[in-house]
Design an enzyme around this catalytic site. Structure first.
Site, short mmCIF file in Angstrom:
data_model
loop_
_atom_site.label_atom_id
_atom_site.label_comp_id
_atom_site.label_asym_id
_atom_site.label_seq_id
_atom_site.Cartn_x
_atom_site.Cartn_y
_atom_site.Cartn_z
N SER A 44 0.81 -1.22 0.00
CA SER A 44 0.00 0.00 0.00
C SER A 44 0.85 1.27 0.00
CB SER A 44 -0.92 0.02 1.23
OG SER A 44 -0.15 0.03 2.41
N TYR A 45 2.17 1.16 0.04
CA TYR A 45 3.02 2.34 0.08
C TYR A 45 3.09 2.98 -1.29
CZ TYR A 45 4.77 1.26 4.78
OH TYR A 45 4.89 1.01 6.12
N GLY A 46 2.74 4.26 -1.33
CA GLY A 46 2.58 4.98 -2.57
C GLY A 46 1.15 5.48 -2.62
#
Length: 318
Positions: A44-46
């Site tokens: 989920s990073y971004g």
């Protein structure tokens, strides 16, 4: 110490821009050359169209690392699978793991982690997530498994489930710093010590408050939501920030290095982030020395005396 990559791809909180990629490659190369080989990320990073960007960048940086294959092969990636509401079956977690592997360009993850527990609001989904994590291990997609934002009660439950399936629980992440050193952190650390689980300390600098770089009086605040938080919190935690600065001066170190070293002294593996070479170099200065027991005790006492502490993750469970 590892390196966290929450900021890589995150525009909303950390101001990421794709023009930063070349320097981020240099950051990666620098820390690997200096012995850092654990990188924490998440699917989920971004933000927005950049969702998954952190994993994509890490995969690219590993491939483009100019060092030896021996060093490259000893780089360990720990990623986290988000408990999205549509991930309701064990197979959804397996698919998420395979997606991360594709973005990273890897055959196997060193650690696959559940990003948070849904036990508080979707207990049936939590069972599916646990089963899916175990499936990832049994299928050889991950070398080890871990969790993030699990409190002691939920950690005991998932530990028992995984143990029945013969899957060792290797790590537990929690927000952990001098400003996140409450009952939740202390109880989790004690339990992990008993069970042989490594505690990974994320946000060891409390989003930057412990760097000593910010001041409400002097108008030095970060942009965006961090600035709003810092404006409320900095006056309340000033005694601790001042003490961290004093200890830093005595050691010839920076406040950031003291704050990270404190996490190491507590027996955790901190994963500070780095958006540029200056931050990466500063992080590396946290290694190779150790705060004394007296200094740790003084920092503990001052932290415990504060009326306010860091805002905790909304997904943190008991």
């Amino acid at each position: 110490m590892g390196l966290g990559t929450w900021s890589w791809g995150n525009r909303f909180l950390w101001g990421y821009d794709e023009t930063m990629d070349a320097e981020l490659q240099e950051v990666f190369n620098l820390v690997v050359r200096n012995g850092i080989n654990v990188f924490d990320t998440a699917d989920s990073y971004g933000t927005g169209r950049l969702n998954g960007k952190s994993e994509l960048l890490l995969g690219q940086f590993i491939r483009d690392y100019p060092g030896s294959d021996r060093v490259r092969d000893n780089i360990h990636i720990a990623t986290k699978f988000a408990a999205y509401p549509w991930r309701v079956l064990p197979g959804n977690v397996v698919s998420a793991c395979k997606g991360s592997l594709r973005r990273l360009g890897l055959q196997q993850l060193s650690v696959g982690q559940l990003h948070w527990s849904t036990a508080n609001y979707q207990p049936l989904q939590e069972l599916a997530l646990q089963a899916g994590l175990a499936d990832c291990y049994e299928q050889g997609l991950v070398r080890a498994v871990g969790v993030s934002n699990y409190g002691p009660k939920q950690l005991e439950k998932i530990y028992a489930y995984l143990d029945k399936r013969g899957v060792p629980l290797a790590s537990a992440q929690i927000q952990f710093s001098l400003l996140s050193w409450g009952t939740a952190q202390q109880d989790l650390k004690s339990l992990c010590d008993d069970l042989g689980i490594t505690v990974i300390a994320y946000s060891p600098l409390a989003l930057g408050i412990l760097t000593g770089k910010y001041s409400v009086e002097e108008g030095r605040l970060p942009p965006g939501p961090r600035g709003t938080l810092f404006k409320q919190l900095l006056p309340e935690v000033a005694p601790l920030v001042e003490l961290v600065g004093e200890v830093a001066r005595e050691w010839g170190k920076t406040p950031s290095q003291v704050a990270i070293n404190w996490c190491i002294a507590k027996g955790t593996v901190p994963i500070p982030g780095a958006k540029d070479l200056a931050q990466a170099k500063e992080n590396l200065g946290s290694l190779g020395w150790r705060l004394s027991e007296g200094e740790v005790a003084e920092l503990d006492a001052t932290a415990a005396s504060l009326k306010k502490s860091m805002v905790q993750n909304i997904f943190q469970t008991q």
